[in-house]
Structures are given as C-alpha cells and as structure tokens.
Enzyme design. Structure first.
Site, PDB file in Angstrom:
ATOM      1  CG  ASP A  14      36.220  26.996  35.914  1.00 45.52           C
ATOM      2  OD1 ASP A  14      36.025  27.370  34.740  1.00 45.52           O
ATOM      3  OD2 ASP A  14      37.185  27.380  36.611  1.00 45.52           O
TER       4      ASP A  14
ATOM      5  CG  HIS B 115      35.731  30.725  35.579  1.00 39.19           C
ATOM      6  ND1 HIS B 115      36.969  30.142  35.541  1.00 39.19           N
ATOM      7  CD2 HIS B 115      35.912  32.012  35.177  1.00 39.19           C
ATOM      8  CE1 HIS B 115      37.856  31.025  35.120  1.00 39.19           C
ATOM      9  NE2 HIS B 115      37.239  32.176  34.905  1.00 39.19           N
TER      10      HIS B 115
ATOM     11  CB  SER C 100      40.527  33.542  35.055  1.00 42.00           C
ATOM     12  OG  SER C 100      39.903  33.103  33.873  1.00 42.00           O
TER      13      SER C 100
END
Length: 403
Positions: A343, A373, A189
C-alpha cells in the site's frame, strides 16, 4: 473453423495480457485481485477518455462504481437503519434493535474514496456498519460528506467536524442511548485522514460537550509533504491504489488545478514555508527500520510551487494531520492504526503510529504483511477477500476490547 479458433486464441492471449499484473506472492487470492484490478483499470481508462474529450471530469466518471454499489437504508431483524441529517450533513445511522441493559457504544465512521469517491451507502460500508452495530451493540454513524471535484478542502473536513460536534451533544447522545464516555472516531483511507484530523482539532474546541475515547484508522492518508516514501516507491504500481491515483486524489482534494497535480506527481510541490514541516513526516527519522529497507531519503524538492502557494490547505494539518508537532499529539485518544505492506499509504500510518507512541499516546499498530490497499472493503460478493474479512474481524475485536 480454424480461423475462428485462431481469433479466439489471440483474443484470449490479449485478455490474459491485460488482466495479468505482477502481484507479490505474499498476497493471497492473487488472480482474484488481478481480475478486480483489471475491472478497476478499465473504468480508469474510460474516465481518462471521457475527461480527454471534455465529456466528464475524471472523478465524475469514476463515481459510477460508487453509484452502482449503493444500497437503500433497509432495516433488518438486528439493526434499524435510517438516513437523516446531523446539523444539515447527511448521515446513515445504524442502531441495534435488541434491548441493551445500559448505554451503548458509538462509532462515527468516515468512508474512504480519496475525498472524491465512495459513500456511506455503498454495500461494503453498509455491511461493515451492520456488522459493527450487531457485534459491538453499538450505534454507528456513517457520514455522507461532500466530495471533490464539486467540493474541495475544507468542505469534507468541515462536514465530518460538524457531525462529530453535533453528535457529542449530551441530548443527542441520550436520544441514541449512547454512553458519552464510549464514542469512537474511525475511517479507512481518506476516511482515516478525516477521523485523525477531527480527533486532533476537536479536542481544542471549547464548545464541544463530549470527548472522543478512541480513534481507529485503517490505512489512513496523513501527509502531503512527501510522495516518495519507501511505500510510495515500493508500491508505485500496486493494485488497487497506484501512486498516480493516490496523488491525483490528493490534488483533487484541494483543487482541479493541473499544475498542482503535475508538481505533486514530481514530488516538487513543497514551498519554502512548508519545508519547516518536513521533519514531521521525515521517514528517515520516524519510520521503523523494517519499512525503510534500502531506500534513500531525499528532501522533497521545490519546482514551480506557485500552485501550492496559492491553493489554500495543501499543508494545513486539518488536511494532513501528520504535519503537527508533538504537543498536538500528546492529548490525543488511544489509537488503532492498521497498515498494509502493499500500500502506498503504509508509511503514513506507520510514521503516525511511531510519533503518537513517542508522544505518550497508547497505540496499537497492526501491520498486515499480506494485505493491500482497499482490502478492508473487499468483504462482499463478488470482491470478497479472506484478508478483508480478517482485517474487519481484528478491527471489531479491538473496538470491543477498547471502546
């Protein structure tokens, strides 16, 4: 008695209504994800309330989760764990205890959390680092970079850059018994963003003694031009990272300015100067057809762009590494990019994989059709998901073969 049963029934219905969130059937363990999401949303609501009454900043309240999951640097029979600093930046170092016949691999890892949350000390990251160190016979450097809202870009980037440059010194590598030709950058991320950005910039630094062999990016956030890509639209309300939260993370990375947040939410934050960068992230050109689906491309709008213009870094490639030309990509190391179907950041990773490949970089783009995610870090009880274990297993396998 009857009235108590009625009250219990009503409360049960209300609880079920709160917990239930529409989740695509392709996602496994959907009810577990709903429960995790409900807990996460509850913390978000509390954070919103505390910010509204002026008690705490939203992200400061959200940090409760990070603190709650922090663990001490305890060594075990397989790995020696220490907290130290590399050129004044805190890091947690994981070194295998077993004797190696030669020099080891090394992975410099950046945690996720939207540049505002997260820590190398959190239990899931601690678990991942121990597992990676043991299974790869590798030294893992987990970076504890500074966070917003107290610190903004480029502080997070600078911390990571400082650690990487320090670690690549020959005497430091020798001190940790690391092969100079087997060092990887990795992160998930926001951590994937930092890994990608540093991989780009450090190759141009004449004072850096070593080099990065490979980069492994897990659902990275890579561009600030367009928050209306197909994945942002498709997964606007998807747990664990809805569009509103991801855009807020981006906004907080640069500033606490509420006008910037409003413009980013409306996808009308671009400036006349930044329009020239749009093609680098243009999903109608670079996104594989299977991800485009029936969505129609629209050039990001320009509203009140004063905030974007006066707040430095919003379109800086050190913050948004997708916003560079092909000449910057050609010399990058081999890459592993993992994306998830559910995501908002799916398309960032997919576009980067496409552009790297076109630039001649060897790329492994692994797309997890059933994942979402945050799954990469859902690997410890009570948020242990099978898809998280699968993603970690594939990640370590790729590192084993390529590092």
């Amino acid at each position: 008695m009857a009235s108590k049963l009625v009250v219990l029934a009503v409360l049960s219905v209300l609880l079920g209504y709160y917990v239930y969130t529409p989740i695509p059937e392709a996602v496994e363990e959907r009810w577990k994800l709903m429960l995790v999401d409900a807990a996460f949303r509850s913390l978000e609501h509390l954070a919103e309330l505390t910010e509204l009454i002026g008690f705490k900043h939203y992200m400061e309240m959200m940090m409760v989760l990070t603190v709650a999951e922090s663990v001490d640097p305890s060594s075990d029979e397989n790995v020696n764990v220490t907290d130290t600093t590399f050129n004044k930046v805190p890091v947690r170092v994981y070194e295998p205890i077993s004797q190696s016949p030669g020099l080891r691999r090394a992975v410099i890892y950046m945690h996720g959390g939207g540049w505002c949350l997260g820590s190398a000390k959190m239990q899931p990251y601690d678990f991942l680092s121990r597992k990676s160190a043991t299974e790869l016979d590798a030294v893992i450097i987990s970076v504890e970079y500074r966070l917003a809202p107290e610190y903004h870009f480029p502080d997070q980037y600078n911390d990571v850059y400082t650690v990487v440059k320090y670690f690549l010194q020959r005497d430091v590598l020798l001190q940790h018994s690391v092969d100079p030709g087997r060092v990887a950058l990795s992160g998930d991320s926001a951590g994937g963003n930092l890994a990608a950005a540093v991989a780009q910039q450090i190759q141009e630094d004449p004072d850096v003694q070593g080099e990065i062999k490979i980069q492994a990016l897990i659902y990275p956030a890579l561009q600030t031009i367009d928050f209306n890509t197909p994945s942002y639209q498709q997964n606007e309300n998807m747990p664990i990272l809805p569009k509103t939260l991801m855009v807020r993370f981006w906004s907080e990375y640069f500033s606490c300015d509420k006008l910037l947040l409003q413009n980013m939410m409306a996808n009308s934050h671009t400036t006349l100067e930044s329009r020239s960068l749009s093609n680098f992230a243009n999903w109608s050109i670079h996104l594989p057809e299977k991800f485009r689906k029936d969505y129609k491309y629209m050039l990001p709008g320009r509203g009140n762009t004063d905030s974007s213009a006066r707040i430095p870094g919003v379109f800086d490639p050190r913050a948004a590494p997708l916003l560079v030309g092909d000449e910057k990509l050609r010399s990058l190391p081999q890459a592993y990019i993992a994306t998830c179907e559910f995501d908002v950041l799916r398309d960032d990773g997919a576009i980067y994989a496409t552009r790297l490949e076109k630039a001649g970089v060897q790329v492994t783009h692994e797309h997890f059709e059933e994942s979402f995610h945050g799954a990469f870090m859902f690997i410890t009880w009570p948020t242990d998901f099978a898809i998280g274990q699968k993603m970690v297993s594939h990640y370590i396998d790729w590192l084993r073969k390529n590092l």
